[in-house]
Design a protein around this motif. Structure first.
Motif, PDB file in Angstrom:
ATOM      1  N   VAL A  92      31.939  12.348  13.921  1.00  0.00           N
ATOM      2  CA  VAL A  92      30.558  12.811  13.807  1.00  0.00           C
ATOM      3  C   VAL A  92      30.160  13.396  15.162  1.00  0.00           C
ATOM      4  CG1 VAL A  92      28.162  12.098  13.470  1.00  0.00           C
ATOM      5  CG2 VAL A  92      29.966  11.094  12.056  1.00  0.00           C
ATOM      6  N   MET A  93      29.790  14.665  15.155  1.00  0.00           N
ATOM      7  CA  MET A  93      29.415  15.328  16.400  1.00  0.00           C
ATOM      8  C   MET A  93      27.895  15.371  16.512  1.00  0.00           C
ATOM      9  SD  MET A  93      30.460  19.115  17.804  1.00  0.00           S
ATOM     10  CE  MET A  93      32.188  18.708  17.778  1.00  0.00           C
ATOM     11  N   VAL A  94      27.384  14.869  17.631  1.00  0.00           N
ATOM     12  CA  VAL A  94      25.942  14.876  17.898  1.00  0.00           C
ATOM     13  C   VAL A  94      25.706  15.456  19.286  1.00  0.00           C
ATOM     14  CG1 VAL A  94      25.519  12.896  16.398  1.00  0.00           C
ATOM     15  CG2 VAL A  94      25.926  12.525  18.825  1.00  0.00           C
ATOM     16  N   LYS A  95      24.485  15.866  19.537  1.00  0.00           N
ATOM     17  CA  LYS A  95      24.132  16.426  20.843  1.00  0.00           C
ATOM     18  C   LYS A  95      23.496  15.337  21.696  1.00  0.00           C
ATOM     19  CE  LYS A  95      21.311  20.040  22.987  1.00  0.00           C
ATOM     20  NZ  LYS A  95      22.237  20.312  24.033  1.00  0.00           N
ATOM     21  N   LEU A  96      23.878  15.296  22.943  1.00  0.00           N
ATOM     22  CA  LEU A  96      23.273  14.394  23.917  1.00  0.00           C
ATOM     23  C   LEU A  96      21.988  15.036  24.418  1.00  0.00           C
ATOM     24  CD1 LEU A  96      23.855  11.737  25.442  1.00  0.00           C
ATOM     25  CD2 LEU A  96      24.971  13.113  27.189  1.00  0.00           C
ATOM     26  N   VAL A  97      20.883  14.319  24.344  1.00  0.00           N
ATOM     27  CA  VAL A  97      19.609  14.826  24.857  1.00  0.00           C
ATOM     28  C   VAL A  97      19.698  14.845  26.382  1.00  0.00           C
ATOM     29  CG1 VAL A  97      17.129  14.349  25.039  1.00  0.00           C
ATOM     30  CG2 VAL A  97      18.319  13.955  22.877  1.00  0.00           C
ATOM     31  N   PRO A  98      19.255  15.916  27.034  1.00  0.00           N
ATOM     32  CA  PRO A  98      19.285  15.928  28.501  1.00  0.00           C
ATOM     33  C   PRO A  98      18.548  14.713  29.068  1.00  0.00           C
ATOM     34  CG  PRO A  98      18.717  18.096  27.659  1.00  0.00           C
ATOM     35  CD  PRO A  98      18.708  17.152  26.481  1.00  0.00           C
ATOM     36  N   THR A  99      19.168  14.042  30.019  1.00  0.00           N
ATOM     37  CA  THR A  99      18.615  12.785  30.529  1.00  0.00           C
ATOM     38  C   THR A  99      17.270  12.954  31.231  1.00  0.00           C
ATOM     39  OG1 THR A  99      19.980  13.009  32.523  1.00  0.00           O
ATOM     40  CG2 THR A  99      20.843  11.632  30.745  1.00  0.00           C
ATOM     41  N   ASN A 100      16.922  14.160  31.647  1.00  0.00           N
ATOM     42  CA  ASN A 100      15.596  14.329  32.247  1.00  0.00           C
ATOM     43  C   ASN A 100      14.498  14.258  31.184  1.00  0.00           C
ATOM     44  OD1 ASN A 100      16.600  16.856  31.335  1.00  0.00           O
ATOM     45  ND2 ASN A 100      15.032  17.913  32.513  1.00  0.00           N
ATOM     46  N   TRP A 101      14.850  14.338  29.902  1.00  0.00           N
ATOM     47  CA  TRP A 101      13.880  14.159  28.812  1.00  0.00           C
ATOM     48  C   TRP A 101      13.792  12.685  28.464  1.00  0.00           C
ATOM     49  CZ3 TRP A 101      15.136  18.612  24.901  1.00  0.00           C
ATOM     50  CH2 TRP A 101      14.836  19.834  25.496  1.00  0.00           C
ATOM     51  N   PHE A 102      14.906  12.116  27.986  1.00  0.00           N
ATOM     52  CA  PHE A 102      14.993  10.688  27.664  1.00  0.00           C
ATOM     53  C   PHE A 102      16.439  10.370  27.302  1.00  0.00           C
ATOM     54  CE2 PHE A 102      13.587  12.846  23.776  1.00  0.00           C
ATOM     55  CZ  PHE A 102      14.494  12.400  22.824  1.00  0.00           C
ATOM     56  N   ASN A 103      16.768   9.088  27.275  1.00  0.00           N
ATOM     57  CA  ASN A 103      18.111   8.641  26.907  1.00  0.00           C
ATOM     58  C   ASN A 103      18.220   8.690  25.387  1.00  0.00           C
ATOM     59  OD1 ASN A 103      20.675   7.427  26.944  1.00  0.00           O
ATOM     60  ND2 ASN A 103      19.807   5.381  26.876  1.00  0.00           N
ATOM     61  N   GLY A 104      18.822   9.753  24.866  1.00  0.00           N
ATOM     62  CA  GLY A 104      18.856   9.876  23.418  1.00  0.00           C
ATOM     63  C   GLY A 104      19.914  10.822  22.904  1.00  0.00           C
ATOM     64  N   LEU A 105      19.949  10.910  21.586  1.00  0.00           N
ATOM     65  CA  LEU A 105      20.867  11.792  20.872  1.00  0.00           C
ATOM     66  C   LEU A 105      20.067  12.616  19.876  1.00  0.00           C
ATOM     67  CD1 LEU A 105      23.712   9.255  20.005  1.00  0.00           C
ATOM     68  CD2 LEU A 105      23.712  10.924  21.865  1.00  0.00           C
ATOM     69  N   ARG A 106      20.632  13.779  19.508  1.00  0.00           N
ATOM     70  CA  ARG A 106      20.021  14.624  18.487  1.00  0.00           C
ATOM     71  C   ARG A 106      21.033  14.844  17.384  1.00  0.00           C
ATOM     72  NH1 ARG A 106      18.304  20.342  20.172  1.00  0.00           N
ATOM     73  NH2 ARG A 106      20.343  20.874  19.416  1.00  0.00           N
ATOM     74  N   PHE A 107      20.611  14.569  16.176  1.00  0.00           N
ATOM     75  CA  PHE A 107      21.451  14.754  14.997  1.00  0.00           C
ATOM     76  C   PHE A 107      20.978  16.006  14.272  1.00  0.00           C
ATOM     77  CE2 PHE A 107      20.829  10.251  15.855  1.00  0.00           C
ATOM     78  CZ  PHE A 107      22.134   9.828  16.019  1.00  0.00           C
ATOM     79  N   SER A 108      21.882  16.960  14.090  1.00  0.00           N
ATOM     80  CA  SER A 108      21.538  18.213  13.412  1.00  0.00           C
ATOM     81  C   SER A 108      22.394  18.362  12.172  1.00  0.00           C
ATOM     82  CB  SER A 108      21.793  19.404  14.339  1.00  0.00           C
ATOM     83  OG  SER A 108      21.058  19.293  15.522  1.00  0.00           O
ATOM     84  N   THR A 109      21.773  18.780  11.101  1.00  0.00           N
ATOM     85  CA  THR A 109      22.525  19.055   9.872  1.00  0.00           C
ATOM     86  C   THR A 109      22.502  20.552   9.604  1.00  0.00           C
ATOM     87  OG1 THR A 109      20.549  18.689   8.533  1.00  0.00           O
ATOM     88  CG2 THR A 109      22.003  16.799   8.879  1.00  0.00           C
ATOM     89  N   HIS A 110      23.419  20.966   8.752  1.00  0.00           N
ATOM     90  CA  HIS A 110      23.526  22.378   8.411  1.00  0.00           C
ATOM     91  C   HIS A 110      23.934  22.483   6.955  1.00  0.00           C
ATOM     92  CE1 HIS A 110      24.397  26.652   8.846  1.00  0.00           C
ATOM     93  NE2 HIS A 110      23.829  26.589  10.036  1.00  0.00           N
ATOM     94  N   VAL A 111      24.008  23.686   6.441  1.00  0.00           N
ATOM     95  CA  VAL A 111      24.326  23.884   5.029  1.00  0.00           C
ATOM     96  C   VAL A 111      25.702  23.335   4.658  1.00  0.00           C
ATOM     97  CG1 VAL A 111      22.805  25.860   4.758  1.00  0.00           C
ATOM     98  CG2 VAL A 111      25.179  26.237   5.414  1.00  0.00           C
ATOM     99  N   PHE A 112      26.618  23.230   5.623  1.00  0.00           N
ATOM    100  CA  PHE A 112      27.960  22.741   5.303  1.00  0.00           C
ATOM    101  C   PHE A 112      28.062  21.218   5.329  1.00  0.00           C
ATOM    102  CE2 PHE A 112      27.889  24.115   9.757  1.00  0.00           C
ATOM    103  CZ  PHE A 112      28.127  22.904  10.391  1.00  0.00           C
ATOM    104  N   ASN A 113      27.013  20.507   5.764  1.00  0.00           N
ATOM    105  CA  ASN A 113      27.024  19.046   5.743  1.00  0.00           C
ATOM    106  C   ASN A 113      26.721  18.549   4.338  1.00  0.00           C
ATOM    107  OD1 ASN A 113      25.687  19.427   8.847  1.00  0.00           O
ATOM    108  ND2 ASN A 113      27.449  18.091   8.586  1.00  0.00           N
TER     109      ASN A 113
END
Length: 76
Positions: free
Chosen positions: A45-66
């Protein structure tokens, strides 16, 4: 993050501000980069790391192929 929950959804709820991705804030002490690597290496599962200057987090994005199964696997 209440009650020691591992993450808190910080994206807007469904409505006019919603988008096809969800950002979550991770609990203090959780290494977001390590979790990102584990999700990819162990669960594919590939997720994006939120830039640490924003907050300690992850972003989950879906697309038509999911698929629904992809999202269920992520939630587990």
């Amino acid at each position: 993050i209440r009650g020691g929950a591992p993450m808190e959804v910080v994206s807007p709820p469904p409505g006019t501000l919603c988008a096809p991705f969800v950002s979550v804030r991770l609990r203090d002490g959780v290494d977001g980069a390590a979790l990102q690597r584990r999700l990819l290496d162990v669960h594919r599962v590939m997720v994006k790391l939120v830039p640490t200057n924003w907050f300690n987090g992850l972003r989950f994005s879906t697309h038509v192929f999911n698929t629904t199964n992809d999202v269920e696997r992520l939630l587990k």
